[in-house]
Design a protein around this motif. Structure first.
Motif, mmCIF file in Angstrom:
data_model
loop_
_atom_site.group_PDB
_atom_site.id
_atom_site.type_symbol
_atom_site.label_atom_id
_atom_site.label_comp_id
_atom_site.label_asym_id
_atom_site.label_seq_id
_atom_site.Cartn_x
_atom_site.Cartn_y
_atom_site.Cartn_z
ATOM 1 N N LEU A 1 0.829 -1.211 0.000
ATOM 2 C CA LEU A 1 0.000 0.000 0.000
ATOM 3 C C LEU A 1 0.862 1.259 0.000
ATOM 4 C CD1 LEU A 1 -2.813 -1.027 2.540
ATOM 5 C CD2 LEU A 1 -3.019 -0.801 0.058
ATOM 6 N N ALA A 2 1.943 1.245 0.770
ATOM 7 C CA ALA A 2 2.824 2.415 0.828
ATOM 8 C C ALA A 2 3.506 2.653 -0.533
ATOM 9 C CB ALA A 2 3.862 2.231 1.931
ATOM 10 N N ILE B 1 3.862 6.052 -5.338
ATOM 11 C CA ILE B 1 3.825 6.295 -6.793
ATOM 12 C C ILE B 1 2.731 7.309 -7.130
ATOM 13 C CG2 ILE B 1 3.360 5.211 -9.014
ATOM 14 C CD1 ILE B 1 4.573 2.635 -7.879
ATOM 15 N N GLU B 2 1.567 7.141 -6.516
ATOM 16 C CA GLU B 2 0.466 8.074 -6.778
ATOM 17 C C GLU B 2 0.838 9.495 -6.353
ATOM 18 O OE1 GLU B 2 -3.773 9.386 -4.864
ATOM 19 O OE2 GLU B 2 -2.838 7.521 -4.217
ATOM 20 N N GLY C 1 -2.506 13.245 5.508
ATOM 21 C CA GLY C 1 -3.448 13.262 4.391
ATOM 22 C C GLY C 1 -4.248 14.550 4.344
ATOM 23 N N ILE C 2 -4.671 15.058 5.501
ATOM 24 C CA ILE C 2 -5.409 16.331 5.538
ATOM 25 C C ILE C 2 -4.514 17.484 5.089
ATOM 26 C CG2 ILE C 2 -6.550 17.959 7.092
ATOM 27 C CD1 ILE C 2 -7.490 15.561 8.751
ATOM 28 N N ALA C 3 -3.250 17.455 5.524
ATOM 29 C CA ALA C 3 -2.331 18.533 5.141
ATOM 30 C C ALA C 3 -2.071 18.556 3.641
ATOM 31 C CB ALA C 3 -1.017 18.373 5.904
ATOM 32 N N PHE D 1 -4.736 10.502 -2.430
ATOM 33 C CA PHE D 1 -6.083 9.935 -2.439
ATOM 34 C C PHE D 1 -6.105 8.601 -1.691
ATOM 35 C CE2 PHE D 1 -9.028 7.009 -4.573
ATOM 36 C CZ PHE D 1 -10.227 7.646 -4.320
ATOM 37 N N LEU D 2 -5.203 7.670 -2.052
ATOM 38 C CA LEU D 2 -5.130 6.373 -1.365
ATOM 39 C C LEU D 2 -4.700 6.544 0.088
ATOM 40 C CD1 LEU D 2 -5.286 3.283 -1.561
ATOM 41 C CD2 LEU D 2 -2.879 3.292 -2.284
ATOM 42 N N LEU D 3 -3.804 7.491 0.341
ATOM 43 C CA LEU D 3 -3.342 7.751 1.706
ATOM 44 C C LEU D 3 -4.508 8.127 2.605
ATOM 45 C CD1 LEU D 3 -0.918 8.221 3.679
ATOM 46 C CD2 LEU D 3 -0.953 10.602 2.912
ATOM 47 N N SER D 4 -5.406 8.991 2.134
ATOM 48 C CA SER D 4 -6.549 9.427 2.933
ATOM 49 C C SER D 4 -7.541 8.293 3.161
ATOM 50 C CB SER D 4 -7.252 10.603 2.251
ATOM 51 O OG SER D 4 -6.386 11.712 2.159
#
Length: 443
Positions: free
Chosen positions: A46-47, A52-53, A97-99, A107-110
Protein backbone atom coordinates in the motif's frame (compact mmCIF):
# COMPACT_ATOMS: atom_id res chain seq x y z
CA UNK A 1 5.50 5.66 21.92
CA UNK A 2 3.73 8.74 20.63
CA UNK A 3 0.36 9.81 22.03
CA UNK A 4 -1.06 9.46 18.54
CA UNK A 5 -0.16 5.79 18.41
CA UNK A 6 -2.82 3.07 18.48
CA UNK A 7 -2.77 -0.67 18.13
CA UNK A 8 -4.45 -1.90 14.97
CA UNK A 9 -4.87 -5.67 14.59
CA UNK A 10 -4.18 -7.38 11.29
CA UNK A 11 -6.88 -6.46 8.80
CA UNK A 12 -5.81 -8.47 5.78
CA UNK A 13 -8.26 -10.45 3.72
CA UNK A 14 -9.69 -13.42 5.51
CA UNK A 15 -9.23 -11.96 9.01
CA UNK A 16 -6.04 -13.91 9.74
CA UNK A 17 -7.67 -17.31 10.50
CA UNK A 18 -8.11 -18.24 6.84
CA UNK A 19 -4.66 -17.14 5.71
CA UNK A 20 -2.00 -19.59 4.66
CA UNK A 21 0.45 -21.05 7.11
CA UNK A 22 3.32 -19.07 5.65
CA UNK A 23 1.37 -15.84 6.06
CA UNK A 24 0.91 -16.53 9.77
CA UNK A 25 4.66 -16.73 10.49
CA UNK A 26 5.58 -14.23 13.18
CA UNK A 27 8.28 -11.74 12.32
CA UNK A 28 11.41 -11.35 14.45
CA UNK A 29 11.25 -9.01 17.43
CA UNK A 30 13.31 -6.40 15.56
CA UNK A 31 10.63 -5.86 12.91
CA UNK A 32 8.97 -3.09 14.92
CA UNK A 33 5.18 -3.25 15.26
CA UNK A 34 4.25 -5.86 12.65
CA UNK A 35 3.28 -9.13 14.26
CA UNK A 36 2.99 -11.09 11.02
CA UNK A 37 4.78 -11.11 7.70
CA UNK A 38 1.49 -10.74 5.88
CA UNK A 39 0.81 -7.46 7.67
CA UNK A 40 4.19 -6.08 6.70
CA UNK A 41 3.79 -7.10 3.06
CA UNK A 42 0.32 -5.53 2.88
CA UNK A 43 1.49 -2.22 4.37
CA UNK A 44 4.61 -2.14 2.19
CA UNK A 45 2.50 -2.71 -0.93
CA UNK A 46 0.00 0.00 0.00
CA UNK A 47 2.82 2.42 0.83
CA UNK A 48 4.52 1.75 -2.53
CA UNK A 49 1.30 2.35 -4.48
CA UNK A 50 0.61 5.49 -2.46
CA UNK A 51 4.17 6.76 -3.01
CA UNK A 52 3.82 6.30 -6.79
CA UNK A 53 0.47 8.07 -6.78
CA UNK A 54 1.70 10.95 -4.62
CA UNK A 55 4.88 11.29 -6.71
CA UNK A 56 2.79 11.74 -9.86
CA UNK A 57 0.36 14.13 -8.17
CA UNK A 58 3.21 16.02 -6.50
CA UNK A 59 5.01 16.56 -9.78
CA UNK A 60 1.78 17.82 -11.42
CA UNK A 61 1.12 20.20 -8.54
CA UNK A 62 4.72 21.44 -8.63
CA UNK A 63 4.41 22.33 -12.35
CA UNK A 64 1.23 24.22 -11.61
CA UNK A 65 2.77 26.38 -8.89
CA UNK A 66 6.14 26.87 -10.60
CA UNK A 67 8.26 24.48 -8.52
CA UNK A 68 10.64 21.92 -10.08
CA UNK A 69 8.71 18.72 -10.81
CA UNK A 70 11.36 16.42 -9.33
CA UNK A 71 11.08 18.25 -6.00
CA UNK A 72 7.30 17.76 -5.95
CA UNK A 73 7.71 14.10 -6.92
CA UNK A 74 10.27 13.60 -4.10
CA UNK A 75 7.89 15.14 -1.58
CA UNK A 76 5.11 12.94 -2.96
CA UNK A 77 7.21 9.81 -2.44
CA UNK A 78 7.87 10.81 1.18
CA UNK A 79 4.18 11.61 1.76
CA UNK A 80 2.98 8.34 0.21
CA UNK A 81 5.50 6.34 2.20
CA UNK A 82 3.89 7.60 5.42
CA UNK A 83 1.24 4.92 4.86
CA UNK A 84 3.82 2.41 6.08
CA UNK A 85 3.20 3.80 9.60
CA UNK A 86 -0.58 3.44 9.59
CA UNK A 87 -0.75 0.63 12.18
CA UNK A 88 1.49 2.44 14.67
CA UNK A 89 0.41 6.08 14.21
CA UNK A 90 -2.97 6.20 12.41
CA UNK A 91 -3.70 9.72 13.65
CA UNK A 92 -0.45 11.02 12.19
CA UNK A 93 -1.19 9.37 8.82
CA UNK A 94 -4.64 11.02 8.67
CA UNK A 95 -3.16 14.41 9.60
CA UNK A 96 -0.62 14.09 6.79
CA UNK A 97 -3.45 13.26 4.39
CA UNK A 98 -5.41 16.33 5.54
CA UNK A 99 -2.33 18.53 5.14
CA UNK A 100 -1.86 17.32 1.55
CA UNK A 101 -5.50 17.94 0.60
CA UNK A 102 -4.87 21.46 -0.86
CA UNK A 103 -2.24 19.95 -3.18
CA UNK A 104 -4.80 17.32 -4.28
CA UNK A 105 -2.31 14.68 -3.25
CA UNK A 106 -2.74 11.39 -1.31
CA UNK A 107 -6.08 9.93 -2.44
CA UNK A 108 -5.13 6.37 -1.36
CA UNK A 109 -3.34 7.75 1.71
CA UNK A 110 -6.55 9.43 2.93
CA UNK A 111 -8.79 6.43 2.27
CA UNK A 112 -6.56 3.87 3.97
CA UNK A 113 -5.68 6.27 6.78
CA UNK A 114 -9.33 6.96 7.61
CA UNK A 115 -10.15 3.24 7.56
CA UNK A 116 -7.21 2.41 9.83
CA UNK A 117 -8.10 5.23 12.22
CA UNK A 118 -11.73 4.10 12.51
CA UNK A 119 -10.69 0.45 13.02
CA UNK A 120 -8.11 1.29 15.69
CA UNK A 121 -8.61 1.83 19.43
CA UNK A 122 -8.46 5.61 19.07
CA UNK A 123 -11.44 7.28 20.84
CA UNK A 124 -14.39 7.83 18.54
CA UNK A 125 -14.53 11.56 19.17
CA UNK A 126 -11.01 11.91 17.74
CA UNK A 127 -11.99 9.74 14.77
CA UNK A 128 -15.08 11.88 14.15
CA UNK A 129 -13.10 15.11 14.42
CA UNK A 130 -10.39 14.03 11.99
CA UNK A 131 -12.93 12.53 9.56
CA UNK A 132 -14.83 15.86 9.64
CA UNK A 133 -11.64 17.83 8.99
CA UNK A 134 -10.76 15.55 6.07
CA UNK A 135 -14.26 15.83 4.61
CA UNK A 136 -14.36 19.61 5.02
CA UNK A 137 -10.95 19.98 3.37
CA UNK A 138 -12.01 17.76 0.47
CA UNK A 139 -15.18 19.80 0.03
CA UNK A 140 -13.26 23.11 -0.04
CA UNK A 141 -10.79 21.79 -2.61
CA UNK A 142 -13.66 20.52 -4.73
CA UNK A 143 -15.46 23.88 -4.55
CA UNK A 144 -12.29 25.78 -5.55
CA UNK A 145 -11.61 23.39 -8.41
CA UNK A 146 -15.17 23.64 -9.75
CA UNK A 147 -15.08 27.41 -9.53
CA UNK A 148 -11.80 27.50 -11.45
CA UNK A 149 -13.25 25.25 -14.14
CA UNK A 150 -16.42 27.35 -14.46
CA UNK A 151 -14.72 30.74 -14.50
CA UNK A 152 -15.45 32.65 -17.71
CA UNK A 153 -18.61 30.61 -18.48
CA UNK A 154 -22.07 32.24 -18.33
CA UNK A 155 -24.05 28.96 -18.54
CA UNK A 156 -26.27 28.42 -15.49
CA UNK A 157 -24.70 31.23 -13.51
CA UNK A 158 -27.66 31.35 -11.11
CA UNK A 159 -27.27 27.64 -10.18
CA UNK A 160 -23.51 27.58 -10.25
CA UNK A 161 -22.86 27.87 -6.53
CA UNK A 162 -25.64 25.50 -5.30
CA UNK A 163 -24.61 22.85 -7.80
CA UNK A 164 -20.95 23.29 -6.89
CA UNK A 165 -21.72 22.94 -3.17
CA UNK A 166 -23.94 19.90 -3.75
CA UNK A 167 -21.35 18.12 -5.87
CA UNK A 168 -18.56 19.04 -3.42
CA UNK A 169 -20.52 17.68 -0.47
CA UNK A 170 -21.19 14.45 -2.35
CA UNK A 171 -17.53 14.08 -3.13
CA UNK A 172 -16.53 14.77 0.47
CA UNK A 173 -19.03 12.22 1.78
CA UNK A 174 -18.04 9.67 -0.86
CA UNK A 175 -14.35 9.94 -0.03
CA UNK A 176 -14.78 10.10 3.76
CA UNK A 177 -17.87 8.10 4.75
CA UNK A 178 -17.18 4.61 3.28
CA UNK A 179 -13.68 4.08 4.77
CA UNK A 180 -14.79 5.41 8.15
CA UNK A 181 -17.92 3.23 8.23
CA UNK A 182 -15.97 0.18 7.12
CA UNK A 183 -13.35 0.80 9.80
CA UNK A 184 -16.02 1.19 12.49
CA UNK A 185 -17.64 -2.06 11.36
CA UNK A 186 -14.33 -3.92 11.53
CA UNK A 187 -13.64 -2.45 14.97
CA UNK A 188 -17.06 -3.47 16.30
CA UNK A 189 -16.73 -6.95 14.80
CA UNK A 190 -13.30 -7.39 16.32
CA UNK A 191 -14.55 -6.36 19.76
CA UNK A 192 -17.48 -8.76 19.43
CA UNK A 193 -15.18 -11.62 18.52
CA UNK A 194 -12.88 -10.80 21.43
CA UNK A 195 -15.80 -10.65 23.86
CA UNK A 196 -17.13 -13.97 22.57
CA UNK A 197 -13.69 -15.51 22.87
CA UNK A 198 -13.34 -14.21 26.43
CA UNK A 199 -16.80 -15.52 27.26
CA UNK A 200 -15.93 -18.90 25.76
CA UNK A 201 -12.72 -18.98 27.79
CA UNK A 202 -14.67 -18.05 30.91
CA UNK A 203 -17.23 -20.77 30.25
CA UNK A 204 -14.46 -23.27 29.67
CA UNK A 205 -12.87 -22.32 32.99
CA UNK A 206 -16.26 -22.57 34.72
CA UNK A 207 -16.85 -25.99 33.17
CA UNK A 208 -13.45 -27.12 34.39
CA UNK A 209 -14.24 -25.88 37.90
CA UNK A 210 -17.65 -27.56 37.81
CA UNK A 211 -16.05 -30.79 36.62
CA UNK A 212 -13.50 -30.60 39.43
CA UNK A 213 -16.23 -29.92 41.99
CA UNK A 214 -18.33 -32.76 40.60
CA UNK A 215 -15.35 -35.09 40.85
CA UNK A 216 -14.75 -33.95 44.43
CA UNK A 217 -18.42 -34.48 45.31
CA UNK A 218 -18.36 -37.92 43.71
CA UNK A 219 -15.22 -38.82 45.63
CA UNK A 220 -16.78 -37.60 48.90
CA UNK A 221 -19.94 -39.58 48.14
CA UNK A 222 -17.89 -42.71 47.48
CA UNK A 223 -15.95 -42.18 50.69
CA UNK A 224 -19.15 -41.68 52.67
CA UNK A 225 -20.69 -44.78 51.09
CA UNK A 226 -17.58 -46.83 51.91
CA UNK A 227 -17.70 -45.56 55.49
CA UNK A 228 -21.40 -46.41 55.79
CA UNK A 229 -20.88 -49.92 54.41
CA UNK A 230 -17.90 -50.40 56.73
CA UNK A 231 -20.06 -49.37 59.73
CA UNK A 232 -22.85 -51.75 58.72
CA UNK A 233 -20.47 -54.63 58.15
CA UNK A 234 -18.78 -53.96 61.48
CA UNK A 235 -22.11 -53.97 63.33
CA UNK A 236 -23.41 -57.11 61.64
CA UNK A 237 -20.20 -59.08 61.90
CA UNK A 238 -19.45 -58.01 65.46
CA UNK A 239 -22.97 -58.75 66.70
CA UNK A 240 -23.60 -62.03 64.93
CA UNK A 241 -20.11 -63.41 65.39
CA UNK A 242 -20.03 -62.50 69.06
CA UNK A 243 -23.30 -64.39 69.55
CA UNK A 244 -21.92 -67.35 67.61
CA UNK A 245 -18.75 -67.35 69.72
CA UNK A 246 -20.77 -67.30 72.95
CA UNK A 247 -23.01 -70.13 71.75
CA UNK A 248 -20.01 -72.10 70.52
CA UNK A 249 -18.42 -71.84 73.96
CA UNK A 250 -21.67 -73.02 75.59
CA UNK A 251 -21.98 -75.81 73.02
CA UNK A 252 -18.51 -77.03 73.87
CA UNK A 253 -19.45 -77.18 77.54
CA UNK A 254 -22.62 -79.27 77.06
CA UNK A 255 -21.66 -81.30 73.98
CA UNK A 256 -20.89 -84.48 75.98
CA UNK A 257 -23.32 -84.02 78.85
CA UNK A 258 -26.49 -83.08 76.92
CA UNK A 259 -26.41 -84.00 73.20
CA UNK A 260 -29.94 -82.73 72.62
CA UNK A 261 -29.09 -79.30 74.01
CA UNK A 262 -25.88 -79.31 71.98
CA UNK A 263 -27.85 -80.06 68.82
CA UNK A 264 -30.21 -77.16 69.54
CA UNK A 265 -27.23 -74.89 70.13
CA UNK A 266 -25.61 -75.94 66.86
CA UNK A 267 -28.86 -75.25 65.02
CA UNK A 268 -29.03 -71.82 66.66
CA UNK A 269 -25.45 -71.06 65.57
CA UNK A 270 -26.36 -72.06 62.02
CA UNK A 271 -29.38 -69.74 62.05
CA UNK A 272 -27.23 -66.87 63.29
CA UNK A 273 -24.65 -67.54 60.56
CA UNK A 274 -27.34 -67.49 57.90
CA UNK A 275 -28.76 -64.25 59.32
CA UNK A 276 -25.29 -62.70 59.22
CA UNK A 277 -24.84 -63.80 55.60
CA UNK A 278 -28.24 -62.39 54.68
CA UNK A 279 -27.49 -58.99 56.22
CA UNK A 280 -24.05 -58.90 54.62
CA UNK A 281 -25.61 -59.73 51.25
CA UNK A 282 -28.03 -56.81 51.66
CA UNK A 283 -25.26 -54.35 52.42
CA UNK A 284 -22.95 -55.56 49.67
CA UNK A 285 -25.77 -55.47 47.13
CA UNK A 286 -25.07 -51.80 46.40
CA UNK A 287 -21.56 -52.79 45.34
CA UNK A 288 -22.91 -55.49 43.03
CA UNK A 289 -25.62 -53.39 41.37
CA UNK A 290 -23.79 -52.94 38.08
CA UNK A 291 -22.78 -56.60 38.02
CA UNK A 292 -26.32 -57.78 38.77
CA UNK A 293 -27.68 -55.55 35.98
CA UNK A 294 -25.47 -57.32 33.43
CA UNK A 295 -27.05 -60.37 31.70
CA UNK A 296 -23.80 -62.27 32.17
CA UNK A 297 -23.79 -61.71 35.91
CA UNK A 298 -24.20 -64.80 38.02
CA UNK A 299 -27.44 -64.98 40.03
CA UNK A 300 -27.32 -64.20 43.71
CA UNK A 301 -27.11 -67.27 45.93
CA UNK A 302 -30.40 -68.41 47.42
CA UNK A 303 -30.44 -68.32 51.23
CA UNK A 304 -30.83 -71.59 53.10
CA UNK A 305 -33.99 -70.34 54.82
CA UNK A 306 -36.79 -67.95 53.82
CA UNK A 307 -35.85 -64.28 54.20
CA UNK A 308 -38.47 -62.11 55.82
CA UNK A 309 -39.62 -58.82 54.34
CA UNK A 310 -38.16 -56.95 57.31
CA UNK A 311 -34.74 -58.44 56.66
CA UNK A 312 -34.94 -57.50 52.98
CA UNK A 313 -35.81 -53.88 53.80
CA UNK A 314 -33.17 -53.53 56.53
CA UNK A 315 -33.33 -53.36 60.33
CA UNK A 316 -36.28 -51.58 61.96
CA UNK A 317 -37.34 -50.74 65.49
CA UNK A 318 -39.93 -53.52 65.28
CA UNK A 319 -37.05 -55.99 65.27
CA UNK A 320 -35.54 -54.76 68.53
CA UNK A 321 -37.46 -57.40 70.47
CA UNK A 322 -35.96 -60.15 68.29
CA UNK A 323 -32.52 -58.61 68.78
CA UNK A 324 -32.97 -58.69 72.55
CA UNK A 325 -34.20 -62.27 72.39
CA UNK A 326 -31.06 -63.30 70.53
CA UNK A 327 -28.93 -61.90 73.35
CA UNK A 328 -31.15 -63.56 75.95
CA UNK A 329 -30.76 -66.88 74.13
CA UNK A 330 -27.01 -66.48 74.47
CA UNK A 331 -27.39 -66.30 78.27
CA UNK A 332 -27.27 -62.54 78.59
CA UNK A 333 -29.75 -60.79 80.87
CA UNK A 334 -31.35 -58.09 78.73
CA UNK A 335 -34.55 -56.14 79.38
CA UNK A 336 -36.35 -53.99 76.77
CA UNK A 337 -38.75 -51.20 77.73
CA UNK A 338 -40.63 -48.94 75.30
CA UNK A 339 -42.04 -45.51 76.19
CA UNK A 340 -44.50 -43.57 74.08
CA UNK A 341 -46.77 -44.62 71.23
CA UNK A 342 -45.05 -46.73 68.61
CA UNK A 343 -45.05 -45.15 65.13
CA UNK A 344 -42.94 -45.22 61.95
CA UNK A 345 -39.87 -43.01 62.24
CA UNK A 346 -38.34 -43.40 58.79
CA UNK A 347 -36.27 -46.30 57.48
CA UNK A 348 -32.89 -44.57 57.88
CA UNK A 349 -33.56 -43.38 61.43
CA UNK A 350 -34.96 -46.73 62.53
CA UNK A 351 -31.92 -48.50 61.07
CA UNK A 352 -29.63 -46.09 62.92
CA UNK A 353 -31.30 -46.66 66.30
CA UNK A 354 -31.32 -50.42 65.70
CA UNK A 355 -27.60 -50.47 64.91
CA UNK A 356 -26.83 -48.43 68.03
CA UNK A 357 -28.63 -50.97 70.22
CA UNK A 358 -27.02 -53.86 68.34
CA UNK A 359 -23.49 -52.50 68.78
CA UNK A 360 -24.09 -51.59 72.44
CA UNK A 361 -25.21 -55.14 73.25
CA UNK A 362 -22.23 -56.51 71.36
CA UNK A 363 -19.91 -54.35 73.48
CA UNK A 364 -21.54 -55.67 76.63
CA UNK A 365 -20.78 -59.26 75.56
CA UNK A 366 -17.22 -58.27 74.68
CA UNK A 367 -16.25 -56.21 77.71
CA UNK A 368 -18.69 -57.11 80.53
CA UNK A 369 -19.28 -60.85 80.38
CA UNK A 370 -22.17 -61.95 82.58
CA UNK A 371 -23.46 -58.40 83.08
CA UNK A 372 -27.15 -57.59 82.66
CA UNK A 373 -28.32 -54.79 80.38
CA UNK A 374 -31.38 -52.59 80.00
CA UNK A 375 -32.54 -51.14 76.68
CA UNK A 376 -34.96 -48.19 76.88
CA UNK A 377 -36.61 -46.92 73.72
CA UNK A 378 -38.63 -43.69 73.87
CA UNK A 379 -40.91 -42.32 71.15
CA UNK A 380 -41.21 -38.57 71.64
CA UNK A 381 -42.99 -35.85 69.70
CA UNK A 382 -40.01 -34.66 67.69
CA UNK A 383 -37.40 -37.35 68.30
CA UNK A 384 -36.72 -40.96 69.11
CA UNK A 385 -34.27 -41.77 71.89
CA UNK A 386 -32.59 -44.91 73.12
CA UNK A 387 -30.59 -45.64 76.29
CA UNK A 388 -28.57 -48.83 76.87
CA UNK A 389 -27.05 -49.41 80.29
CA UNK A 390 -25.27 -52.38 81.78
CA UNK A 391 -23.79 -53.22 85.12
CA UNK A 392 -20.30 -54.47 85.84
CA UNK A 393 -19.14 -57.95 84.91
CA UNK A 394 -20.09 -60.66 87.40
CA UNK A 395 -16.73 -62.36 87.10
CA UNK A 396 -17.62 -64.64 84.23
CA UNK A 397 -14.50 -65.41 82.19
CA UNK A 398 -14.26 -63.17 79.16
CA UNK A 399 -14.72 -64.78 75.76
CA UNK A 400 -11.89 -63.98 73.37
CA UNK A 401 -13.58 -61.49 71.05
CA UNK A 402 -11.22 -59.19 69.12
CA UNK A 403 -12.23 -55.58 68.68
CA UNK A 404 -11.03 -52.85 66.39
CA UNK A 405 -12.09 -49.90 68.52
CA UNK A 406 -14.56 -48.64 65.92
CA UNK A 407 -17.82 -49.43 67.74
CA UNK A 408 -18.40 -46.16 69.59
CA UNK A 409 -17.02 -44.15 66.68
CA UNK A 410 -19.42 -45.82 64.25
CA UNK A 411 -22.40 -45.24 66.55
CA UNK A 412 -21.53 -41.57 66.93
CA UNK A 413 -21.13 -41.13 63.16
CA UNK A 414 -24.51 -42.75 62.53
CA UNK A 415 -26.36 -40.55 64.99
CA UNK A 416 -24.66 -37.25 64.16
CA UNK A 417 -25.27 -37.80 60.43
CA UNK A 418 -28.99 -37.26 61.22
CA UNK A 419 -28.30 -34.18 63.34
CA UNK A 420 -28.79 -36.09 66.58
CA UNK A 421 -26.87 -36.36 69.83
CA UNK A 422 -24.77 -39.23 71.15
CA UNK A 423 -23.11 -39.88 74.49
CA UNK A 424 -21.31 -42.85 75.98
CA UNK A 425 -19.33 -43.42 79.15
CA UNK A 426 -18.94 -45.40 82.38
CA UNK A 427 -21.50 -45.31 85.19
CA UNK A 428 -20.74 -44.81 88.90
CA UNK A 429 -21.43 -48.51 89.67
CA UNK A 430 -18.74 -49.68 87.24
CA UNK A 431 -21.03 -50.29 84.32
CA UNK A 432 -21.44 -48.45 81.03
CA UNK A 433 -24.14 -46.43 79.35
CA UNK A 434 -24.84 -45.48 75.74
CA UNK A 435 -27.51 -42.93 74.79
CA UNK A 436 -28.61 -41.56 71.45
CA UNK A 437 -31.27 -39.08 70.32
CA UNK A 438 -32.28 -38.69 66.66
CA UNK A 439 -34.66 -35.89 65.53
CA UNK A 440 -37.59 -37.05 63.42
CA UNK A 441 -37.62 -34.07 61.06
CA UNK A 442 -34.65 -35.64 59.28
CA UNK A 443 -36.53 -38.88 58.65
Amino acid sequence: MSTTGAHVPDDGAGGGAAGSTAAQVLLPAGWWWWQRRRSFLLDATLAAISAIECAFEGGTFADRVGVPAFLGALIGVLVGGVLLLRRRWPVAVVLVGIAMTPAQMGFLLSLVGLYTLAASEVPRRITAALAGMNGFGTMLVAVIQFQDNLDGSDDGSALRMPVTLFVSILMALGLTGPPVLLGLYVRARRRLVESLRERADGLERELELLAEKAAERAERARAEERTRIARDMHDVVAHRVSLMVVHAAALKAVALKDPRKASAGAELIGDMGRQALTELRQMLGVLRTSEAASPAASPAPVPDRPVSREEEEGPTLARLAALVEESQAAGMGVELTVEGAKRPCGARIEATVYRVVQEALTNVRKHAAGASAVVRLAYREAEVAVLITNGPSDGTPQTALPGGGHGLTGMRERVTSHGGGFAAGPTPDGGFRVSAMVPLQNA
